[in-house]
Write a protein that holds these residues in place. Structure first.
Motif, short mmCIF file in Angstrom:
data_model
loop_
_atom_site.label_atom_id
_atom_site.label_comp_id
_atom_site.label_asym_id
_atom_site.label_seq_id
_atom_site.Cartn_x
_atom_site.Cartn_y
_atom_site.Cartn_z
N PRO A 187 12.93 -0.89 -11.30
CA PRO A 187 12.31 -1.51 -10.13
C PRO A 187 13.05 -2.78 -9.72
CG PRO A 187 10.68 -1.09 -11.85
CD PRO A 187 12.04 -0.92 -12.46
N SER A 188 12.89 -3.16 -8.45
CA SER A 188 13.63 -4.31 -7.92
C SER A 188 13.01 -5.64 -8.33
CB SER A 188 13.68 -4.19 -6.39
OG SER A 188 12.41 -3.84 -5.88
N ARG A 245 0.84 -1.21 0.00
CA ARG A 245 0.00 0.00 0.00
C ARG A 245 0.88 1.26 0.00
NH1 ARG A 245 -4.32 0.35 -2.09
NH2 ARG A 245 -5.24 -1.48 -1.11
N ALA A 246 1.76 1.37 0.98
CA ALA A 246 2.63 2.56 1.04
C ALA A 246 3.63 2.54 -0.11
CB ALA A 246 3.37 2.60 2.38
N GLY A 247 4.13 1.35 -0.44
CA GLY A 247 5.12 1.22 -1.51
C GLY A 247 4.57 1.67 -2.85
N ALA A 248 3.31 1.32 -3.14
CA ALA A 248 2.71 1.69 -4.42
C ALA A 248 2.55 3.20 -4.52
CB ALA A 248 1.36 1.00 -4.58
N GLU A 249 2.21 3.82 -3.39
CA GLU A 249 2.05 5.27 -3.40
C GLU A 249 3.39 5.97 -3.67
OE1 GLU A 249 -0.50 6.50 -0.33
OE2 GLU A 249 -0.62 8.53 -1.13
N LEU A 250 4.42 5.46 -3.02
CA LEU A 250 5.76 6.02 -3.21
C LEU A 250 6.24 5.81 -4.66
CD1 LEU A 250 7.87 7.36 -1.41
CD2 LEU A 250 8.73 5.10 -0.80
N LEU A 251 6.01 4.60 -5.15
CA LEU A 251 6.42 4.28 -6.52
C LEU A 251 5.71 5.17 -7.55
CD1 LEU A 251 6.55 0.40 -6.93
CD2 LEU A 251 8.11 2.07 -7.91
N ALA A 252 4.40 5.32 -7.37
CA ALA A 252 3.63 6.14 -8.33
C ALA A 252 4.18 7.56 -8.35
CB ALA A 252 2.16 6.13 -7.95
N GLN A 253 4.52 8.09 -7.16
CA GLN A 253 5.07 9.44 -7.08
C GLN A 253 6.46 9.52 -7.71
OE1 GLN A 253 3.86 12.34 -5.81
NE2 GLN A 253 1.88 11.56 -5.16
N ARG A 254 7.26 8.51 -7.47
CA ARG A 254 8.61 8.52 -8.07
C ARG A 254 8.53 8.49 -9.60
NH1 ARG A 254 12.36 4.16 -4.83
NH2 ARG A 254 12.40 5.18 -2.78
N LEU A 255 7.65 7.64 -10.12
CA LEU A 255 7.55 7.51 -11.58
C LEU A 255 7.03 8.80 -12.20
CD1 LEU A 255 6.18 3.86 -11.66
CD2 LEU A 255 8.46 4.62 -12.38
N HIS A 308 12.52 0.48 -1.64
CA HIS A 308 13.79 0.62 -0.93
C HIS A 308 14.92 -0.15 -1.63
CE1 HIS A 308 12.34 -3.25 0.32
NE2 HIS A 308 13.52 -3.54 0.85
N ARG A 309 14.58 -0.97 -2.64
CA ARG A 309 15.61 -1.70 -3.38
C ARG A 309 15.67 -1.25 -4.83
NH1 ARG A 309 18.11 -6.04 -0.11
NH2 ARG A 309 18.41 -7.20 -2.03
N ASP A 310 14.87 -0.27 -5.22
CA ASP A 310 14.84 0.16 -6.62
C ASP A 310 16.03 1.06 -6.91
OD1 ASP A 310 12.50 -1.24 -6.64
OD2 ASP A 310 11.18 0.50 -6.90
N GLU A 311 16.31 1.23 -8.20
CA GLU A 311 17.46 2.04 -8.60
C GLU A 311 17.04 3.06 -9.63
OE1 GLU A 311 20.22 3.56 -8.59
OE2 GLU A 311 21.88 2.29 -9.28
N LEU A 312 17.59 4.26 -9.51
CA LEU A 312 17.42 5.26 -10.56
C LEU A 312 18.71 5.25 -11.37
CD1 LEU A 312 16.10 7.76 -11.94
CD2 LEU A 312 17.19 9.15 -10.19
N LEU A 313 18.61 4.80 -12.61
CA LEU A 313 19.79 4.73 -13.46
C LEU A 313 19.93 6.06 -14.21
CD1 LEU A 313 22.08 2.94 -14.64
CD2 LEU A 313 20.47 2.30 -16.45
N LEU A 314 21.09 6.68 -14.06
CA LEU A 314 21.36 7.94 -14.77
C LEU A 314 22.23 7.62 -15.96
CD1 LEU A 314 22.29 10.16 -11.68
CD2 LEU A 314 20.05 9.95 -12.80
N LYS A 315 21.78 8.04 -17.14
CA LYS A 315 22.57 7.75 -18.34
C LYS A 315 23.00 9.02 -19.05
CE LYS A 315 21.07 4.35 -21.01
NZ LYS A 315 19.98 3.52 -21.61
#
Ligand SMILES: Nc1ncnc2c1ncn2[C@@H]1O[C@H](COP(=O)(O)OP(=O)(O)OP(=O)(O)O)[C@@H](O)[C@H]1O
Ligand SMILES: [Mg+2]
Length: 374
Positions: free
Chosen positions: A233-234, A193-203, A272-279
């Protein structure tokens, strides 16, 4: 918005200091170790409830004192607000807004908005994934202060779930009776529940930030890009964008990972395990980009954050802590031109020559604990 007065008590090296501030540019100049960064760190703390240099509050309290106070008068248009934060390491921090203590520190978020550039930013590009996650999550909170609550819910659930997994792993290893794991299902739902909210905001943030970062990189280092922000995503299950969709996918990913999680005793999937890849061009910036390119990338991320925040709400205070000394003449001029029109720009530098000409404004000298207008 801008800060009209900053007052510190037992914060870092300052027993007490009062600093009146104007809109426009203010530069704090003085030799190393005199307390320039300490001043702007306090302004940054009001915006994020954290320091850009340390992860706990203890170093922020003056050695020998047991609490620190940051007080600031803030102006947004016609509105003037007074905020106070009391830092009590090891105990709950306290807050007051307009002298009312019926508030929590989190209620202060959103009053002061900052974009802070600092030498530590190089870690955004070269450092661990956690640095990039923090970058995203701080910006999410600046966009929408209620996300501070979602972040702390997520962290709390994760901690409790990990404790449960750890005892399950221990029980398993010692050949004891396997634990009743039905409570894990409940934790999975809370985490998703909390993870999906955080993910949606990050995306959503990344989609908005991407073109702004590319534009900023082009302004700082013409022809050097393009730059790309790629969210990894992890778990392969996570491909959605909408919150409900992400919730279902996170639950499925947790179910898929459960056996391995019980073996390892930790939560293996989630934001908490996802990565933002900078290219940069076709290559990952981390491990490939040069030192100068990495710097330009980090600055571009901050400039993009500035564009985004000012487009969506009140103009943030720009803080440039010791960044000009690190840049070559060309990027120094470009960065200075880009930030000069900001409503309030706070600059720190060891010597006057490190402050670019276009950033003329009020100067303070900082030496031996005294902050004096020159
Ligand atoms: N909790 C604390 N209690 C007392 N002194 C502290 C505390 N934290 C930091 N200091 C002191 O503050 C000084 C560092 O201040 P600051 O980082 O603001 O320096 P600066 O002027 O930005 O220097 P530089 O030009 O090197 O970046 C150090 O001398 C350090 O010992
Ligand atoms: Mg400094």
């Amino acid at each position: 918005m801008h800060v009209t007065h900053l007052s510190l008590a037992d914060f870092r090296s300052y027993a007490r200091v009062e600093v009146p501030l104007d809109p426009g540019v203010t530069a704090f100049v003085g030799p190393n170790g005199q307390g320039k960064t300490n001043l702007v760190e306090a302004v940054g703390y009001l915006a994020t409830l954290g320091s850009h240099r340390v992860s706990s509050d203890a170093p922020l309290v003056r050695m020998g004192a047991d609490r620190a106070v940051i007080r600031a008068a803030v102006r947004q248009g016609e509105r003037q607000q007074l905020i106070e934060l009391e830092l009590n390491p090891g105990k709950a921090n306290r807050a007051r807004i307009n002298r009312s203590s019926q508030v929590k520190p989190r209620d202060v978020l959103g009053i002061v908005r900052t974009v802070l550039f600092a030498p530590e930013d190089l870690a955004l590009v070269k450092g661990d994934p956690g640095e990039r996650r923090r970058f995203l999550d701080e910006l999410i909170t600046a966009r929408s202060p209620r996300m501070a609550g979602v972040r702390s819910d997520y962290d709390r659930v994760l901690k409790q779930r990990n404790t449960l997994l750890k005892s399950a792993a221990l029980a398993r290893r010692h050949g004891g009776r396997s634990m009743d794991l039905s409570t894990l299902d409940v934790w999975d739902q809370h985490l998703a529940r909390a993870g999906a909210e955080l993910l949606a905001q990050r995306l959503d943030l990344i989609a908005t930030l991407q073109p702004l970062a590319d534009k900023a990189y082009e302004q700082l280092a013409p022809g050097g890009g393009p730059v790309a922000l790629d969210y990894k995503p992890s778990a392969p299950e996570i491909v959605g964008h909408a919150r409900e969709e992400l919730y279902e996918q996170l639950l499925a990913a947790l179910a898929e990972a459960r056996k391995q999680e019980i073996e390892r005793g930790v939560t293996l999937v989630g934001p908490h395990r996802d990565e933002l890849l900078l290219k940069l061009g076709q290559l990952p910036a981390k491990g490939y980009a040069s030192h100068g390119e990495s710097w330009s990338f980090a600055l571009a991320l901050r400039l993009a954050s500035y564009d985004l925040l000012r487009a969506e709400g009140s103009e943030p205070v720009l803080v440039l802590d010791d960044v000009f000394a690190e840049l070559d003449a060309r990027r120094r001029e470009r960065l200075a031109e880009l930030v000069a029109p900001g409503e309030q720009v706070l600059v720190t530098a060891a010597v006057d020559d490190d402050v670019p000409g276009v950033l003329t404004g009020v100067r303070y000298s900082v030496a031996e604990g005294a902050v004096e207008r020159v």
